[in-house]
Design a protein around this motif. Structure first.
Motif, PDB file in Angstrom:
ATOM      1  N   MET A  41      10.039  -1.573  11.143  1.00  0.00           N
ATOM      2  CA  MET A  41       9.344  -1.176  12.369  1.00  0.00           C
ATOM      3  C   MET A  41      10.313  -0.649  13.425  1.00  0.00           C
ATOM      4  O   MET A  41      10.047   0.368  14.076  1.00  0.00           O
ATOM      5  CB  MET A  41       8.560  -2.370  12.921  1.00  0.00           C
ATOM      6  N   LEU A  42      11.429  -1.337  13.607  1.00  0.00           N
ATOM      7  CA  LEU A  42      12.420  -0.908  14.595  1.00  0.00           C
ATOM      8  C   LEU A  42      13.000   0.447  14.206  1.00  0.00           C
ATOM      9  O   LEU A  42      13.105   1.359  15.036  1.00  0.00           O
ATOM     10  CB  LEU A  42      13.535  -1.950  14.698  1.00  0.00           C
ATOM     11  N   GLU A  43      13.346   0.583  12.931  1.00  0.00           N
ATOM     12  CA  GLU A  43      13.883   1.849  12.438  1.00  0.00           C
ATOM     13  C   GLU A  43      12.851   2.969  12.606  1.00  0.00           C
ATOM     14  O   GLU A  43      13.189   4.103  12.958  1.00  0.00           O
ATOM     15  CB  GLU A  43      14.272   1.698  10.970  1.00  0.00           C
ATOM     16  N   GLY A  44      11.586   2.626  12.364  1.00  0.00           N
ATOM     17  CA  GLY A  44      10.515   3.602  12.519  1.00  0.00           C
ATOM     18  C   GLY A  44      10.402   4.120  13.940  1.00  0.00           C
ATOM     19  O   GLY A  44      10.149   5.311  14.163  1.00  0.00           O
ATOM     20  N   GLU A  45      10.603   3.228  14.922  1.00  0.00           N
ATOM     21  CA  GLU A  45      10.528   3.652  16.319  1.00  0.00           C
ATOM     22  C   GLU A  45      11.684   4.567  16.695  1.00  0.00           C
ATOM     23  O   GLU A  45      11.534   5.475  17.506  1.00  0.00           O
ATOM     24  CB  GLU A  45      10.488   2.443  17.252  1.00  0.00           C
ATOM     25  N   PHE A  46      12.865   4.352  16.097  1.00  0.00           N
ATOM     26  CA  PHE A  46      13.990   5.243  16.371  1.00  0.00           C
ATOM     27  C   PHE A  46      13.781   6.594  15.703  1.00  0.00           C
ATOM     28  O   PHE A  46      14.178   7.636  16.240  1.00  0.00           O
ATOM     29  CB  PHE A  46      15.304   4.602  15.923  1.00  0.00           C
ATOM     30  N   ILE A  47      13.151   6.594  14.526  1.00  0.00           N
ATOM     31  CA  ILE A  47      12.802   7.858  13.885  1.00  0.00           C
ATOM     32  C   ILE A  47      11.794   8.602  14.752  1.00  0.00           C
ATOM     33  O   ILE A  47      11.896   9.819  14.951  1.00  0.00           O
ATOM     34  CB  ILE A  47      12.219   7.605  12.475  1.00  0.00           C
ATOM     35  N   ARG A  48      10.816   7.875  15.291  1.00  0.00           N
ATOM     36  CA  ARG A  48       9.825   8.491  16.187  1.00  0.00           C
ATOM     37  C   ARG A  48      10.515   9.095  17.422  1.00  0.00           C
ATOM     38  O   ARG A  48      10.188  10.204  17.849  1.00  0.00           O
ATOM     39  CB  ARG A  48       8.797   7.450  16.623  1.00  0.00           C
ATOM     40  N   LYS A  49      11.465   8.337  17.980  1.00  0.00           N
ATOM     41  CA  LYS A  49      12.191   8.814  19.162  1.00  0.00           C
ATOM     42  C   LYS A  49      12.948  10.104  18.852  1.00  0.00           C
ATOM     43  O   LYS A  49      12.928  11.056  19.647  1.00  0.00           O
ATOM     44  CB  LYS A  49      13.173   7.727  19.623  1.00  0.00           C
ATOM     45  N   ASP A  50      13.609  10.152  17.691  1.00  0.00           N
ATOM     46  CA  ASP A  50      14.347  11.353  17.293  1.00  0.00           C
ATOM     47  C   ASP A  50      13.402  12.539  17.082  1.00  0.00           C
ATOM     48  O   ASP A  50      13.712  13.671  17.479  1.00  0.00           O
ATOM     49  CB  ASP A  50      15.133  11.087  16.014  1.00  0.00           C
ATOM     50  N   LEU A  51      12.256  12.266  16.463  1.00  0.00           N
ATOM     51  CA  LEU A  51      11.290  13.344  16.208  1.00  0.00           C
ATOM     52  C   LEU A  51      10.714  13.893  17.508  1.00  0.00           C
ATOM     53  O   LEU A  51      10.469  15.100  17.628  1.00  0.00           O
ATOM     54  CB  LEU A  51      10.166  12.837  15.303  1.00  0.00           C
TER      55      LEU A  51
END
Length: 226
Positions: A41-51
């Motif tokens: 989940m945490l990694e997913g939020e950083f991917i979202r932030k980058d996108l």
């Protein structure tokens, strides 16, 4: 008060509104896919932030994420492949801590709204009924958690299922109460205040564990949680 993970999630959600519908849909599909494939989940939020950052850059150039990154499904699969070697133990602890946090929250709400008033009214309550409430809270969390990670379910569909689950809660408690309230060891109604305190303690413990995990994991991977 929001913790660092919630703050990151809230900022991402706010930033999404500045994007086009096409880019929001692209990001939503990508995140749901990678999370359903096991990305944390945490990694997913950083991917979202980058996108989101990439989408803003693309829009400034009159382009879109799909034009820049290609098909959402293919891009999502490449992200999952790149992150396939992420420590599975780390992901398991993330799910565990998040689960303790959310189950504690559900137990606190259910106990405060339904169980304590019921115990005060009856003056005693069955231990089996309390056990049922704990099992129900865990099951409700698992349902909500997995619905939110479904790749192909629409937001409307997931929202409907979650609302339906909570609307039938009073009905379930009413019928189970009739069966379980007089079975097994009986506790005084006042003891439910202890159960409520225990539920709140579980919530606080899970929240702190997840927050500590998020900070350590972010530092390890050089992610900015501010």
């Amino acid at each position: 008060m929001l913790n660092k993970y919630q703050n990151l999630k809230s900022k991402n959600k706010s930033s999404l509104y500045s994007l086009t519908d096409a880019d929001r849909t692209y990001i939503d599909k990508t995140i749901r896919y990678v999370c359903s494939a096991g990305i944390g989940m945490l990694e997913g939020e950083f991917i979202r932030k980058d996108l989101i950052g990439m989408a803003l850059e693309a829009e400034a150039l009159g382009s879109s994420l799909e034009q820049r990154l290609g098909d959402a499904a293919a891009f999502s699969q490449s992200l999952v492949s790149e992150n396939a070697c992420t420590d599975l133990t780390v992901r398991k602890f993330e799910k565990l801590y998040y689960g303790i946090w959310q189950v504690g929250a559900l137990l606190s709400i259910m106990t405060a709204l339904f169980i304590v008033p019921l115990g005060m009214y009856k003056r005693n309550i069955s231990l089996l009924f309390i056990l049922f409430v704990v099992i129900y809270a865990i099951a409700a969390y698992l349902v909500i958690f997995n619905i939110n990670r479904l790749v192909f379910a629409s937001r409307q569909c997931k929202f409907t299922i979650i609302i339906f689950a909570f609307l039938i809660l009073p009905f379930i408690l009413q019928n189970v109460r009739n069966i379980l309230l007089n079975l097994g060891p009986q506790l005084p109604g006042a003891a439910l205040w202890i159960f409520l305190c225990a539920s709140v303690l579980i919530y606080i413990t899970g929240r702190l564990l997840f927050e500590n995990f998020a900070i350590k994991n972010a530092r390890k991977n050089h992610w900015d949680l501010t």
